[in-house]
Design a protein around this motif. Structure first.
Motif, mmCIF file in Angstrom:
data_model
loop_
_atom_site.group_PDB
_atom_site.id
_atom_site.type_symbol
_atom_site.label_atom_id
_atom_site.label_comp_id
_atom_site.label_asym_id
_atom_site.label_seq_id
_atom_site.Cartn_x
_atom_site.Cartn_y
_atom_site.Cartn_z
ATOM 1 N N ILE A 94 29.825 56.957 38.101
ATOM 2 C CA ILE A 94 28.795 56.492 37.169
ATOM 3 C C ILE A 94 27.466 56.319 37.879
ATOM 4 N N ASN A 95 27.520 55.814 39.117
ATOM 5 C CA ASN A 95 26.297 55.528 39.858
ATOM 6 C C ASN A 95 25.450 56.769 40.120
ATOM 7 N N THR A 96 26.045 57.939 40.048
ATOM 8 C CA THR A 96 25.265 59.155 40.271
ATOM 9 C C THR A 96 24.233 59.379 39.166
ATOM 10 N N VAL A 97 24.472 58.771 38.007
ATOM 11 C CA VAL A 97 23.538 58.971 36.892
ATOM 12 C C VAL A 97 22.997 57.672 36.303
ATOM 13 N N TRP A 98 23.642 56.545 36.614
ATOM 14 C CA TRP A 98 23.274 55.281 35.953
ATOM 15 C C TRP A 98 23.647 54.114 36.842
ATOM 16 N N LYS A 99 22.816 53.084 36.870
ATOM 17 C CA LYS A 99 23.016 51.966 37.787
ATOM 18 C C LYS A 99 23.888 50.866 37.167
ATOM 19 N N VAL A 100 25.180 51.127 37.101
ATOM 20 C CA VAL A 100 26.115 50.149 36.562
ATOM 21 C C VAL A 100 26.220 48.969 37.531
ATOM 22 N N SER A 101 26.499 47.783 37.011
ATOM 23 C CA SER A 101 26.543 46.579 37.833
ATOM 24 C C SER A 101 27.874 46.421 38.561
ATOM 25 N N VAL A 102 27.833 46.516 39.887
ATOM 26 C CA VAL A 102 29.030 46.333 40.706
ATOM 27 C C VAL A 102 29.456 44.871 40.709
ATOM 28 N N ASP A 103 28.479 43.965 40.787
ATOM 29 C CA ASP A 103 28.808 42.528 40.779
ATOM 30 C C ASP A 103 29.600 42.153 39.538
ATOM 31 N N SER A 104 29.175 42.662 38.382
ATOM 32 C CA SER A 104 29.863 42.360 37.128
ATOM 33 C C SER A 104 31.250 42.984 37.100
ATOM 34 N N ALA A 105 31.361 44.202 37.620
ATOM 35 C CA ALA A 105 32.652 44.892 37.643
ATOM 36 C C ALA A 105 33.655 44.131 38.499
ATOM 37 N N VAL A 106 33.232 43.690 39.671
ATOM 38 C CA VAL A 106 34.133 42.970 40.574
ATOM 39 C C VAL A 106 34.543 41.626 39.975
ATOM 40 N N ALA A 107 33.579 40.891 39.432
ATOM 41 C CA ALA A 107 33.883 39.585 38.833
ATOM 42 C C ALA A 107 34.885 39.728 37.699
ATOM 43 N N SER A 108 34.746 40.790 36.915
ATOM 44 C CA SER A 108 35.659 41.034 35.806
ATOM 45 C C SER A 108 37.019 41.500 36.301
ATOM 46 N N ALA A 109 37.032 42.375 37.300
ATOM 47 C CA ALA A 109 38.289 42.924 37.808
ATOM 48 C C ALA A 109 39.182 41.831 38.392
ATOM 49 N N VAL A 110 38.595 40.933 39.147
ATOM 50 C CA VAL A 110 39.383 39.874 39.777
ATOM 51 C C VAL A 110 40.018 38.971 38.717
ATOM 52 N N VAL A 111 39.260 38.629 37.689
ATOM 53 C CA VAL A 111 39.812 37.803 36.609
ATOM 54 C C VAL A 111 40.949 38.549 35.910
ATOM 55 N N ALA A 112 40.726 39.818 35.603
ATOM 56 C CA ALA A 112 41.739 40.605 34.896
ATOM 57 C C ALA A 112 43.009 40.748 35.730
ATOM 58 N N LEU A 113 42.846 41.014 37.028
ATOM 59 C CA LEU A 113 44.011 41.178 37.893
ATOM 60 C C LEU A 113 44.795 39.878 38.056
ATOM 61 N N LEU A 114 44.080 38.762 38.191
ATOM 62 C CA LEU A 114 44.758 37.472 38.281
ATOM 63 C C LEU A 114 45.516 37.175 36.989
ATOM 64 N N ALA A 115 44.959 37.606 35.870
ATOM 65 C CA ALA A 115 45.618 37.356 34.581
ATOM 66 C C ALA A 115 46.925 38.127 34.466
ATOM 67 N N VAL A 116 46.947 39.384 34.938
ATOM 68 C CA VAL A 116 48.187 40.165 34.806
ATOM 69 C C VAL A 116 49.191 39.823 35.895
ATOM 70 N N VAL A 117 48.714 39.416 37.077
ATOM 71 C CA VAL A 117 49.622 39.072 38.163
ATOM 72 C C VAL A 117 50.191 37.670 37.988
ATOM 73 N N HIS A 118 49.353 36.741 37.517
ATOM 74 C CA HIS A 118 49.747 35.336 37.479
ATOM 75 C C HIS A 118 49.983 34.832 36.069
ATOM 76 N N SER A 119 48.888 34.658 35.315
ATOM 77 C CA SER A 119 49.002 34.045 33.991
ATOM 78 C C SER A 119 47.812 34.431 33.123
ATOM 79 N N PRO A 120 48.047 34.648 31.814
ATOM 80 C CA PRO A 120 46.942 34.945 30.900
ATOM 81 C C PRO A 120 45.878 33.843 30.871
ATOM 82 N N TRP A 121 46.254 32.637 31.331
ATOM 83 C CA TRP A 121 45.276 31.554 31.355
ATOM 84 C C TRP A 121 44.085 31.891 32.249
ATOM 85 N N TRP A 122 44.283 32.806 33.176
ATOM 86 C CA TRP A 122 43.184 33.212 34.053
ATOM 87 C C TRP A 122 42.062 33.904 33.282
ATOM 88 N N LEU A 123 42.340 34.334 32.049
ATOM 89 C CA LEU A 123 41.296 34.967 31.247
ATOM 90 C C LEU A 123 40.138 34.015 30.977
#
Length: 200
Positions: A130-159
Motif C-alpha cells: 500500500i505504501n508504494t501508492v498511499w501513506k497508510v498509518s503504520v502506528d494505527s495498524a500496529v495498535a489495531s493488530a495487537v488488540v485483535a491478536l490479544l482478543a483471539v489468543v486470550h479473550s474477546p474482552w481485549w476488544l
C-alpha cells in the motif's frame, strides 16, 4: 506543502496531548507489551520468553534501525513523513519478524506466538504494498493488530483495547501525519491480522 500534513503548533494543548499519545503508544512500545502478553497467555513463563523474542524482533529491532538512520540524518524523526523513504524500514521489519518466526518454529515455541508473528509479517507485506501508492498509518495498524491478536489468543474482552487504537488514530490525525482515511485503513488492516493468524 499539503496543508493536511503541515507540522502542528507544538504550543497548543491538543497537539501536546496528541504528541504524548503518539510517543507513548508508538509501534515499538505497543508491540513489546503485546508480544509479551501473547507469549504469557500462550505458554506461561516459557511463552513469556518467546514473547520477549517476538517483542525484540517485531518492535525493538525495527525501532533501533529507525533511530540509527535518524541519527545519520536519513530521516527527521521516527515518523518518516515522506512515504517514498519508508520502503527500507518495511524490509528491515520483514527480515526481523521473519527471522524471529523462523527461530520460534525451530525452537518449538507456542503456536499462538508463532502465528502472531506470521500475522504481523503478512500485515507488513500488505503495508509495504500500500505504501508504494498511499501513506497508510503504520502506528494505527500496529495498535489495531495487537488488540485483535490479544482478543483471539486470550479473550474477546481485549476488544475494549480498541479505545487505545482510537486514541492512536486521533493522535496521528491531530498531529497531521495522516488523514482520517489513512488511520482508518491502518486500523482495518491491523484488525485483519486475525485472518492471517487463523490461517497460519
Amino acid at each position: 506543502m499539503n496543508p493536511s500534513f503541515a507540522q502542528p503548533d507544538s504550543g497548543t494543548s491538543t497537539s501536546s496531548v496528541a504528541r504524548a499519545v503518539t510517543d507513548i503508544l508508538q509501534p515499538r512500545n505497543v508491540l513489546v507489551v503485546g508480544m509479551l502478553g501473547i507469549g504469557a497467555v500462550a505458554g506461561g513463563l516459557a511463552g513469556l520468553a518467546w514473547g520477549l523474542l517476538g517483542a525484540l524482533c517485531a518492535g525493538v529491532v525495527p525501532a533501533a534501525y529507525i533511530e540509527f538512520e535518524r541519527k545519520r540524518g536519513t530521516w527527521g524523526d521516527r515518523h518518516v513523513v515522506d512515504r517514498t523513504k519508508r520502503a527500507p524500514i518495511f524490509l528491515v521489519i520483514l527480515a526481523s519478524v521473519g527471522t524471529g518466526a523462523l527461530l520460534m518454529t525451530l525452537g518449538n515455541a507456542p503456536s499462538d506466538v508463532i502465528r502472531a508473528m506470521v500475522a504481523l509479517w503478512v500485515m507488513t507485506v500488505v503495508l509495504l504494498g500500500i505504501n508504494t501508492v498511499w501513506k497508510v498509518s503504520v502506528d494505527s495498524a500496529v495498535a489495531s493488530a495487537v488488540v485483535a491478536l490479544l482478543a483471539v489468543v486470550h479473550s474477546p474482552w481485549w476488544l475494549a483495547g480498541y479505545a487505545v487504537t482510537a486514541a492512536v488514530c486521533w493522535s496521528r490525525v491531530a498531529l497531521r501525519y495522516h488523514t482520517v482515511a489513512q488511520t482508518a485503513a491502518g486500523a482495518a488492516l491491523g484488525a485483519l491480522t486475525t485472518a492471517a493468524w487463523i490461517g497460519a
